[in-house]
Design a protein around this motif. Structure first.
Motif, PDB file in Angstrom:
ATOM      1  N   LYS A 138      11.869  -0.744   5.643  1.00 57.10           N
ATOM      2  CA  LYS A 138      10.755  -0.302   4.603  1.00 57.10           C
ATOM      3  C   LYS A 138       9.365   0.095   5.124  1.00 57.10           C
ATOM      4  CE  LYS A 138      14.248  -0.724   1.555  1.00 57.10           C
ATOM      5  NZ  LYS A 138      15.021   0.387   1.329  1.00 57.10           N
TER       6      LYS A 138
ATOM      7  N   ARG B 296       6.015   4.028  -1.948  1.00 57.89           N
ATOM      8  CA  ARG B 296       6.603   3.057  -0.940  1.00 57.89           C
ATOM      9  C   ARG B 296       6.251   2.013  -1.455  1.00 57.89           C
ATOM     10  NH1 ARG B 296       5.121   4.319   4.991  1.00 57.89           N
ATOM     11  NH2 ARG B 296       7.143   2.814   5.254  1.00 57.89           N
TER      12      ARG B 296
ATOM     13  N   HIS C 219       8.420  -1.341  -2.874  1.00 58.84           N
ATOM     14  CA  HIS C 219       9.858  -1.527  -2.514  1.00 58.84           C
ATOM     15  C   HIS C 219      10.191  -3.035  -3.101  1.00 58.84           C
ATOM     16  CE1 HIS C 219      10.333   1.839   0.122  1.00 58.84           C
ATOM     17  NE2 HIS C 219       9.266   1.358   0.591  1.00 58.84           N
TER      18      HIS C 219
END
Length: 348
Positions: A309, A279, A281
């Motif tokens: 996100k 995760r 981004h």
């Protein structure tokens, strides 16, 4: 000496007004308005040439009245020009009056003969003093617009008054209001204890970030997200990997392509929860960043992107559609499908 007939006098005045770019029936007298810092600014009846004091101001002006923008603090790069109006995006580099590395000198500003200088961002005393000094030295009116995310709607309305484009300003102000309200409502549905811990990484090593009070991270705070670095007061700062490990963020947002592509290969970073789960981004940045750099109205679509996100269950929106709509409204360009993909990829 023969006296001129009153009708001839009126006709001559009208022709003079038209030659000066003032429509019949519009007063040629300067207008006095109050800027975001509470300063009284005398503005020409018609503002046609505007000097942006820094990058945030240039973006505000471009979105509201691109025809008035004399140029850019930094020349836009070739990869950015495709997302801006032809003939405006490629206007010359002027330097900047404010912020880091101010490069514009007052002789250059005066030579350009602007009707107005605009700065958007902080309205702290330091910036008020700069505005007063430049205005006194050049004789050019200098307006300060509060550039905080919360103040964007009011800022557009004030700038619309200054520029004489109230209708367009109102449309952009309402978009900003609706976006801020909608995003906050989505985040508020998730209890604070269930919101992921977020870290904002800048620089190729990901070790520059914004602390509590930094304009660079106000998006996260405005949304009500748990940004780990705001547990410490300050502005932009460098932190250690050990500090990031102690925070152990579950999501990392970055504006640096190098960091996004290499973080998983850096031994210490592999132990961070966000890296383990994939995760990390990379935020969109064309033509201007969606999260930061510069912190201007270009951040509005970034609110939706960050939401998607960090809290994907609450933000199921089509980011491509959001991008197309924002670029059409604010940048006044139509994105092709390929351009949408390029923007969302976050790469240059």
């Amino acid at each position: 000496m023969a006296l001129e007939h009153p009708d001839a006098q009126r006709r001559a005045l009208m022709l003079a007004a038209l030659a000066a770019g003032i429509a019949p029936g519009v007063s040629a007298q300067p207008r006095r308005l109050t800027d975001s810092a509470g300063r009284s600014v005398s503005v020409p009846a018609r503002v046609q040439r505007v000097f942006p004091a820094g990058p945030p101001a240039a973006i505000w002006l471009y979105t509201l009245a691109p025809e008035t923008l004399l140029g850019w603090p930094r020349a836009n790069r070739p990869e950015e020009l495709g997302f801006l109006l032809p003939g405006v995006g490629n206007r010359p580099e002027l330097g900047r009056l404010t912020g880091r590395g101010n490069t514009a000198n007052l002789e250059t500003v005066v030579a350009l003969k602007p009707d107005l200088i605009v700065d958007t961002g902080s309205v702290r005393p330091t910036f008020v003093e700069l505005a007063d000094r430049v205005q006194a030295q050049t004789g050019i009116p200098y307006a300060l617009i509060d550039g905080a995310l919360e103040a964007v709607p009011a800022g557009y309305r004030l700038l619309g008054d200054l520029m004489g484009v109230r209708a367009r300003a109102e449309g952009l102000a309402r978009y900003a209001e609706d976006t801020l309200r909608s995003v906050r409502e989505r985040v508020a549905r998730v209890p604070r204890t269930q919101r992921p811990r977020v870290y904002y990484a800048r620089g190729p090593l990901g070790l520059e970030t914004g602390l509590d009070g930094s304009i660079n991270v106000e998006m996260f705070e405005a949304m009500g997200l748990d940004l780990v670095s705001t547990r410490m007061p300050g502005g932009l700062a460098r932190v250690s990997v050990e500090q990031v490990l102690a925070w152990d963020p579950e999501v990392i947002i970055t504006i640096d392509q190098t960091f996004a592509e290499t973080v998983k290969d850096i031994p210490l970073w592999r132990n961070v929860s966000a890296v383990k789960s994939g995760r990390v981004h990379l935020s969109p940045k064309l033509p201007f960043g969606w999260v930061d750099f510069p912190p201007s109205v270009n951040r509005l679509p970034g609110l939706w992107w960050i939401g998607a996100k960090v809290l994907p269950e609450q933000f199921r929106d089509d980011l491509g559609a959001i991008a197309r709509d924002f670029y059409r409204r604010f940048y006044q360009v139509e994105l092709s499908p390929a351009q949408v993909q390029r923007v969302l990829a976050g790469r240059d």
